[in-house]
Design a protein around this motif. Structure first.
Motif, PDB file in Angstrom:
ATOM      1  N   GLY A  34      -1.242  11.507  16.761  1.00 21.08           N
ATOM      2  CA  GLY A  34      -1.883  10.201  16.717  1.00 21.08           C
ATOM      3  C   GLY A  34      -1.459   9.285  17.843  1.00 21.08           C
ATOM      4  O   GLY A  34      -0.763   9.697  18.773  1.00 21.08           O
ATOM      5  N   ILE A  35      -1.903   8.031  17.742  1.00 26.98           N
ATOM      6  CA  ILE A  35      -1.600   7.017  18.750  1.00 26.98           C
ATOM      7  C   ILE A  35      -0.955   5.813  18.062  1.00 26.98           C
ATOM      8  O   ILE A  35      -1.494   5.262  17.099  1.00 26.98           O
ATOM      9  N   LEU A  36       0.185   5.410  18.596  1.00 27.73           N
ATOM     10  CA  LEU A  36       0.889   4.215  18.155  1.00 27.73           C
ATOM     11  C   LEU A  36       0.617   3.132  19.190  1.00 27.73           C
ATOM     12  O   LEU A  36       0.747   3.380  20.395  1.00 27.73           O
ATOM     13  N   ALA A  37       0.221   1.936  18.742  1.00 31.43           N
ATOM     14  CA  ALA A  37      -0.120   0.868  19.685  1.00 31.43           C
ATOM     15  C   ALA A  37       0.414  -0.476  19.204  1.00 31.43           C
ATOM     16  O   ALA A  37       0.579  -0.701  18.007  1.00 31.43           O
ATOM     17  N   ILE A  38       0.675  -1.359  20.174  1.00 32.69           N
ATOM     18  CA  ILE A  38       1.091  -2.737  19.891  1.00 32.69           C
ATOM     19  C   ILE A  38       0.212  -3.673  20.698  1.00 32.69           C
ATOM     20  O   ILE A  38      -0.235  -3.334  21.800  1.00 32.69           O
ATOM     21  N   THR A  51      -2.908   5.307  14.494  1.00 32.83           N
ATOM     22  CA  THR A  51      -4.113   6.057  14.170  1.00 32.83           C
ATOM     23  C   THR A  51      -3.722   7.526  14.126  1.00 32.83           C
ATOM     24  O   THR A  51      -3.280   8.087  15.131  1.00 32.83           O
ATOM     25  N   LYS A  52      -3.854   8.135  12.950  1.00 35.31           N
ATOM     26  CA  LYS A  52      -3.413   9.521  12.733  1.00 35.31           C
ATOM     27  C   LYS A  52      -4.563  10.482  12.978  1.00 35.31           C
ATOM     28  O   LYS A  52      -5.616  10.372  12.380  1.00 35.31           O
ATOM     29  N   SER A  53      -4.334  11.456  13.866  1.00 35.08           N
ATOM     30  CA  SER A  53      -5.392  12.396  14.234  1.00 35.08           C
ATOM     31  C   SER A  53      -5.112  13.833  13.802  1.00 35.08           C
ATOM     32  O   SER A  53      -5.977  14.694  13.943  1.00 35.08           O
ATOM     33  N   SER A  74       6.530  -2.878   4.907  1.00 36.13           N
ATOM     34  CA  SER A  74       6.744  -1.888   3.852  1.00 36.13           C
ATOM     35  C   SER A  74       6.106  -0.563   4.243  1.00 36.13           C
ATOM     36  O   SER A  74       5.139  -0.523   5.007  1.00 36.13           O
ATOM     37  N   ALA A  75       6.623   0.515   3.689  1.00 39.61           N
ATOM     38  CA  ALA A  75       6.096   1.847   3.973  1.00 39.61           C
ATOM     39  C   ALA A  75       4.665   1.982   3.463  1.00 39.61           C
ATOM     40  O   ALA A  75       4.304   1.414   2.421  1.00 39.61           O
ATOM     41  N   VAL A  76       3.855   2.712   4.218  1.00 40.22           N
ATOM     42  CA  VAL A  76       2.476   3.004   3.844  1.00 40.22           C
ATOM     43  C   VAL A  76       2.232   4.499   4.011  1.00 40.22           C
ATOM     44  O   VAL A  76       2.897   5.164   4.809  1.00 40.22           O
ATOM     45  N   SER A  77       1.278   5.016   3.272  1.00 38.85           N
ATOM     46  CA  SER A  77       0.868   6.411   3.394  1.00 38.85           C
ATOM     47  C   SER A  77      -0.247   6.481   4.430  1.00 38.85           C
ATOM     48  O   SER A  77      -1.197   5.695   4.384  1.00 38.85           O
ATOM     49  N   GLN A  82      -7.000   8.134   9.353  1.00 45.89           N
ATOM     50  CA  GLN A  82      -6.735   6.755   8.967  1.00 45.89           C
ATOM     51  C   GLN A  82      -6.031   5.990  10.081  1.00 45.89           C
ATOM     52  O   GLN A  82      -5.278   6.562  10.865  1.00 45.89           O
ATOM     53  N   THR A  83      -6.284   4.685  10.112  1.00 42.68           N
ATOM     54  CA  THR A  83      -5.550   3.763  10.967  1.00 42.68           C
ATOM     55  C   THR A  83      -4.904   2.737  10.059  1.00 42.68           C
ATOM     56  O   THR A  83      -5.578   2.123   9.232  1.00 42.68           O
ATOM     57  N   LYS A  84      -3.605   2.562  10.196  1.00 38.88           N
ATOM     58  CA  LYS A  84      -2.877   1.550   9.428  1.00 38.88           C
ATOM     59  C   LYS A  84      -2.320   0.534  10.409  1.00 38.88           C
ATOM     60  O   LYS A  84      -1.843   0.883  11.498  1.00 38.88           O
ATOM     61  N   ARG A  85      -2.376  -0.753  10.022  1.00 41.24           N
ATOM     62  CA  ARG A  85      -1.905  -1.846  10.867  1.00 41.24           C
ATOM     63  C   ARG A  85      -0.986  -2.765  10.089  1.00 41.24           C
ATOM     64  O   ARG A  85      -1.163  -2.964   8.894  1.00 41.24           O
ATOM     65  N   SER A  86      -0.060  -3.350  10.801  1.00 46.57           N
ATOM     66  CA  SER A  86       0.761  -4.436  10.269  1.00 46.57           C
ATOM     67  C   SER A  86       0.775  -5.533  11.322  1.00 46.57           C
ATOM     68  O   SER A  86       0.761  -5.249  12.528  1.00 46.57           O
TER      69      SER A  86
END
Length: 117
Positions: A34-38, A51-53, A74-77, A82-86
């Motif tokens: 995946g790709i980790l972005a800020i 974003t998990k590929s 907090s931890a997320v699944s 899926q794309t998870k954001r904080s």
């Protein structure tokens, strides 16, 4: 300048750690699954996304590092596709400071290059 954190999932990350915007306030790291972005916004909001590929579902914490201090949500699944954001509101004075995006899970901790202006 941007006024809000990442609006849509980052789907491109070059070998220098830049997204398709080529802006230093939006940096990324390509991982094997995946790709980790800020992204830094001019109003002091920082957004970190993953974003998990590929691979199996993970439980992970998204976070950022500023001035040598790490902060995590907090931890997320996160499953494939899926794309998870904080997001965090750091205040306008934080804009343009060096901020690194973080992803921490049982397989290790990964980071983006530092975002800045």
């Amino acid at each position: 300048m941007f006024s809000a954190p990442i609006a849509s999932a980052v789907t491109y990350c070059d070998s220098s750690g830049y997204t398709n915007t080529s802006q230093p306030m939006e940096r990324c790291t390509s991982l094997s699954n995946g790709i980790l972005a800020i992204h830094q916004a001019s109003n002091g909001v920082v957004g970190v996304e993953y974003t998990k590929s590929g691979g199996s579902t993970i439980s992970a914490k998204l976070g950022y590092s500023r001035s040598g201090t790490n902060h995590y949500a907090s931890a997320v699944s996160i499953a494939v596709g899926q794309t998870k954001r904080s997001t965090w509101s750091l205040g306008e004075s934080a804009y343009c400071s060096s901020i690194i995006g973080l992803l921490s899970y049982s397989g290790g901790t990964y980071q983006t290059p530092a975002s800045h202006c």
